[in-house]
Write a protein that holds these residues in place. Structure first.
Motif, PDB file in Angstrom:
ATOM      1  N   ARG A 178      -6.485 -38.736  79.007  1.00 17.82           N
ATOM      2  CA  ARG A 178      -7.866 -38.356  79.318  1.00 17.82           C
ATOM      3  C   ARG A 178      -7.932 -36.914  79.809  1.00 17.82           C
ATOM      4  NH1 ARG A 178     -12.555 -37.692  77.835  1.00 17.82           N
ATOM      5  NH2 ARG A 178     -14.160 -37.724  79.426  1.00 17.82           N
ATOM      6  N   THR A 179      -6.976 -36.515  80.610  1.00 18.08           N
ATOM      7  CA  THR A 179      -6.935 -35.134  81.090  1.00 18.08           C
ATOM      8  C   THR A 179      -6.802 -34.171  79.913  1.00 18.08           C
ATOM      9  OG1 THR A 179      -5.946 -35.826  83.175  1.00 18.08           O
ATOM     10  CG2 THR A 179      -5.711 -33.512  82.584  1.00 18.08           C
ATOM     11  N   ALA A 180      -5.918 -34.507  78.985  1.00 14.42           N
ATOM     12  CA  ALA A 180      -5.742 -33.662  77.802  1.00 14.42           C
ATOM     13  C   ALA A 180      -7.031 -33.604  76.983  1.00 14.42           C
ATOM     14  CB  ALA A 180      -4.591 -34.187  76.951  1.00 14.42           C
ATOM     15  N   GLU A 181      -7.726 -34.724  76.863  1.00 17.60           N
ATOM     16  CA  GLU A 181      -8.997 -34.743  76.124  1.00 17.60           C
ATOM     17  C   GLU A 181     -10.025 -33.835  76.795  1.00 17.60           C
ATOM     18  OE1 GLU A 181     -10.012 -38.861  76.124  1.00 17.60           O
ATOM     19  OE2 GLU A 181      -8.663 -39.345  74.454  1.00 17.60           O
ATOM     20  N   LEU A 182     -10.094 -33.898  78.125  1.00 15.74           N
ATOM     21  CA  LEU A 182     -11.054 -33.052  78.855  1.00 15.74           C
ATOM     22  C   LEU A 182     -10.729 -31.577  78.688  1.00 15.74           C
ATOM     23  CD1 LEU A 182     -11.464 -35.106  82.145  1.00 15.74           C
ATOM     24  CD2 LEU A 182     -13.186 -34.770  80.365  1.00 15.74           C
ATOM     25  N   ILE A 183      -9.461 -31.242  78.769  1.00 13.19           N
ATOM     26  CA  ILE A 183      -9.057 -29.846  78.594  1.00 13.19           C
ATOM     27  C   ILE A 183      -9.393 -29.377  77.186  1.00 13.19           C
ATOM     28  CG2 ILE A 183      -7.052 -28.312  78.451  1.00 13.19           C
ATOM     29  CD1 ILE A 183      -5.905 -29.953  80.827  1.00 13.19           C
ATOM     30  N   ARG A 184      -9.122 -30.217  76.199  1.00 14.91           N
ATOM     31  CA  ARG A 184      -9.445 -29.874  74.811  1.00 14.91           C
ATOM     32  C   ARG A 184     -10.947 -29.683  74.638  1.00 14.91           C
ATOM     33  NH1 ARG A 184      -7.487 -34.133  72.651  1.00 14.91           N
ATOM     34  NH2 ARG A 184      -5.363 -33.382  72.816  1.00 14.91           N
ATOM     35  N   GLU A 185     -11.743 -30.568  75.247  1.00 10.09           N
ATOM     36  CA  GLU A 185     -13.204 -30.469  75.158  1.00 10.09           C
ATOM     37  C   GLU A 185     -13.710 -29.170  75.786  1.00 10.09           C
ATOM     38  OE1 GLU A 185     -17.021 -32.744  77.115  1.00 10.09           O
ATOM     39  OE2 GLU A 185     -15.237 -33.930  76.691  1.00 10.09           O
ATOM     40  N   LEU A 186     -13.189 -28.842  76.969  1.00 10.08           N
ATOM     41  CA  LEU A 186     -13.610 -27.612  77.638  1.00 10.08           C
ATOM     42  C   LEU A 186     -13.192 -26.377  76.844  1.00 10.08           C
ATOM     43  CD1 LEU A 186     -12.851 -28.595  81.330  1.00 10.08           C
ATOM     44  CD2 LEU A 186     -15.100 -28.327  80.267  1.00 10.08           C
ATOM     45  N   THR A 187     -12.012 -26.420  76.262  1.00 15.01           N
ATOM     46  CA  THR A 187     -11.538 -25.304  75.441  1.00 15.01           C
ATOM     47  C   THR A 187     -12.430 -25.124  74.224  1.00 15.01           C
ATOM     48  OG1 THR A 187      -9.282 -25.688  76.190  1.00 15.01           O
ATOM     49  CG2 THR A 187      -9.548 -24.402  74.196  1.00 15.01           C
ATOM     50  N   ASP A 188     -12.805 -26.242  73.595  1.00 14.54           N
ATOM     51  CA  ASP A 188     -13.692 -26.175  72.434  1.00 14.54           C
ATOM     52  C   ASP A 188     -15.057 -25.609  72.815  1.00 14.54           C
ATOM     53  OD1 ASP A 188     -11.688 -27.259  70.876  1.00 14.54           O
ATOM     54  OD2 ASP A 188     -12.555 -29.276  70.815  1.00 14.54           O
ATOM     55  N   GLU A 189     -15.576 -26.022  73.987  1.00 18.11           N
ATOM     56  CA  GLU A 189     -16.867 -25.506  74.442  1.00 18.11           C
ATOM     57  C   GLU A 189     -16.792 -24.009  74.741  1.00 18.11           C
ATOM     58  OE1 GLU A 189     -18.545 -27.758  77.660  1.00 18.11           O
ATOM     59  OE2 GLU A 189     -18.350 -29.641  76.568  1.00 18.11           O
ATOM     60  N   LEU A 190     -15.695 -23.582  75.318  1.00 19.68           N
ATOM     61  CA  LEU A 190     -15.513 -22.155  75.591  1.00 19.68           C
ATOM     62  C   LEU A 190     -15.469 -21.357  74.291  1.00 19.68           C
ATOM     63  CD1 LEU A 190     -14.982 -19.873  77.586  1.00 19.68           C
ATOM     64  CD2 LEU A 190     -12.555 -20.429  77.452  1.00 19.68           C
ATOM     65  N   ALA A 191     -14.737 -21.863  73.314  1.00 19.40           N
ATOM     66  CA  ALA A 191     -14.650 -21.179  72.016  1.00 19.40           C
ATOM     67  C   ALA A 191     -16.021 -21.133  71.343  1.00 19.40           C
ATOM     68  CB  ALA A 191     -13.630 -21.879  71.123  1.00 19.40           C
ATOM     69  N   ALA A 192     -16.777 -22.223  71.435  1.00 20.47           N
ATOM     70  CA  ALA A 192     -18.119 -22.251  70.845  1.00 20.47           C
ATOM     71  C   ALA A 192     -19.036 -21.262  71.563  1.00 20.47           C
ATOM     72  CB  ALA A 192     -18.700 -23.663  70.911  1.00 20.47           C
ATOM     73  N   GLY A 193     -18.906 -21.171  72.882  1.00 14.76           N
ATOM     74  CA  GLY A 193     -19.713 -20.222  73.647  1.00 14.76           C
ATOM     75  C   GLY A 193     -19.397 -18.785  73.271  1.00 14.76           C
ATOM     76  N   LYS A 194     -18.117 -18.489  73.113  1.00 13.85           N
ATOM     77  CA  LYS A 194     -17.718 -17.140  72.699  1.00 13.85           C
ATOM     78  C   LYS A 194     -18.244 -16.821  71.303  1.00 13.85           C
ATOM     79  CE  LYS A 194     -13.575 -16.463  75.473  1.00 13.85           C
ATOM     80  NZ  LYS A 194     -12.133 -16.164  75.443  1.00 13.85           N
ATOM     81  N   ALA A 195     -18.177 -17.790  70.403  1.00  6.15           N
ATOM     82  CA  ALA A 195     -18.689 -17.580  69.043  1.00  6.15           C
ATOM     83  C   ALA A 195     -20.207 -17.338  69.075  1.00  6.15           C
ATOM     84  CB  ALA A 195     -18.350 -18.771  68.156  1.00  6.15           C
ATOM     85  N   ARG A 196     -20.916 -18.091  69.927  1.00  2.00           N
ATOM     86  CA  ARG A 196     -22.362 -17.924  70.039  1.00  2.00           C
ATOM     87  C   ARG A 196     -22.700 -16.540  70.601  1.00  2.00           C
ATOM     88  NH1 ARG A 196     -27.053 -17.792  68.180  1.00  2.00           N
ATOM     89  NH2 ARG A 196     -28.739 -18.322  69.574  1.00  2.00           N
ATOM     90  N   LEU A 197     -21.966 -16.094  71.617  1.00  3.90           N
ATOM     91  CA  LEU A 197     -22.201 -14.757  72.165  1.00  3.90           C
ATOM     92  C   LEU A 197     -21.970 -13.683  71.114  1.00  3.90           C
ATOM     93  CD1 LEU A 197     -20.627 -14.999  75.729  1.00  3.90           C
ATOM     94  CD2 LEU A 197     -23.041 -14.692  75.151  1.00  3.90           C
ATOM     95  N   LYS A 198     -20.925 -13.827  70.317  1.00  8.57           N
ATOM     96  CA  LYS A 198     -20.634 -12.861  69.250  1.00  8.57           C
ATOM     97  C   LYS A 198     -21.778 -12.844  68.240  1.00  8.57           C
ATOM     98  CE  LYS A 198     -18.198 -10.097  66.630  1.00  8.57           C
ATOM     99  NZ  LYS A 198     -18.986  -8.917  66.370  1.00  8.57           N
ATOM    100  N   ALA A 199     -22.281 -14.022  67.876  1.00  8.92           N
ATOM    101  CA  ALA A 199     -23.392 -14.095  66.928  1.00  8.92           C
ATOM    102  C   ALA A 199     -24.636 -13.416  67.505  1.00  8.92           C
ATOM    103  CB  ALA A 199     -23.690 -15.554  66.567  1.00  8.92           C
ATOM    104  N   LEU A 200     -24.891 -13.621  68.798  1.00 12.68           N
ATOM    105  CA  LEU A 200     -26.041 -12.973  69.434  1.00 12.68           C
ATOM    106  C   LEU A 200     -25.864 -11.460  69.482  1.00 12.68           C
ATOM    107  CD1 LEU A 200     -26.731 -15.433  72.377  1.00 12.68           C
ATOM    108  CD2 LEU A 200     -28.183 -15.028  70.376  1.00 12.68           C
ATOM    109  N   GLU A 201     -24.660 -10.999  69.794  1.00 12.65           N
ATOM    110  CA  GLU A 201     -24.394  -9.551  69.795  1.00 12.65           C
ATOM    111  C   GLU A 201     -24.644  -8.959  68.416  1.00 12.65           C
ATOM    112  OE1 GLU A 201     -20.388  -9.138  71.145  1.00 12.65           O
ATOM    113  OE2 GLU A 201     -20.899  -9.497  73.231  1.00 12.65           O
ATOM    114  N   ASP A 202     -24.186  -9.654  67.383  1.00 12.32           N
ATOM    115  CA  ASP A 202     -24.395  -9.169  66.014  1.00 12.32           C
ATOM    116  C   ASP A 202     -25.886  -9.125  65.669  1.00 12.32           C
ATOM    117  OD1 ASP A 202     -21.648  -8.989  65.760  1.00 12.32           O
ATOM    118  OD2 ASP A 202     -21.451 -10.825  64.565  1.00 12.32           O
TER     119      ASP A 202
END
Length: 70
Positions: A16-40
């Protein structure tokens, strides 16, 4: 190898801990991608604006903010 795997002791809730870490990592990556799209998108809007050159010349505008290493 099978013997070593059979003796492995997994701490409680490890999966479960690994799943949570994976989920948070995925959300961080999605947030970074969204910020890049907004900058563009903002860059395209500024470029298309008649006063785009003036906007870019304002403090805090352009490739990066002071102190961000950009």
């Amino acid at each position: 190898m099978t013997s070593a795997q059979a003796h492995r002791v997994a701490p409680p809730r490890e999966r479960r801990t690994a799943e949570l870490i994976r989920e948070l990592t995925d959300e961080l990556a999605a947030g970074k991608a969204r910020l890049k799209a907004l900058e563009d998108e903002i860059e395209q809007l500024v470029t298309a604006h008649p006063d785009g050159t003036l906007i870019r010349s304002l403090a805090g505008s352009g490739a990066g903010l002071p102190g961000d290493g950009g």
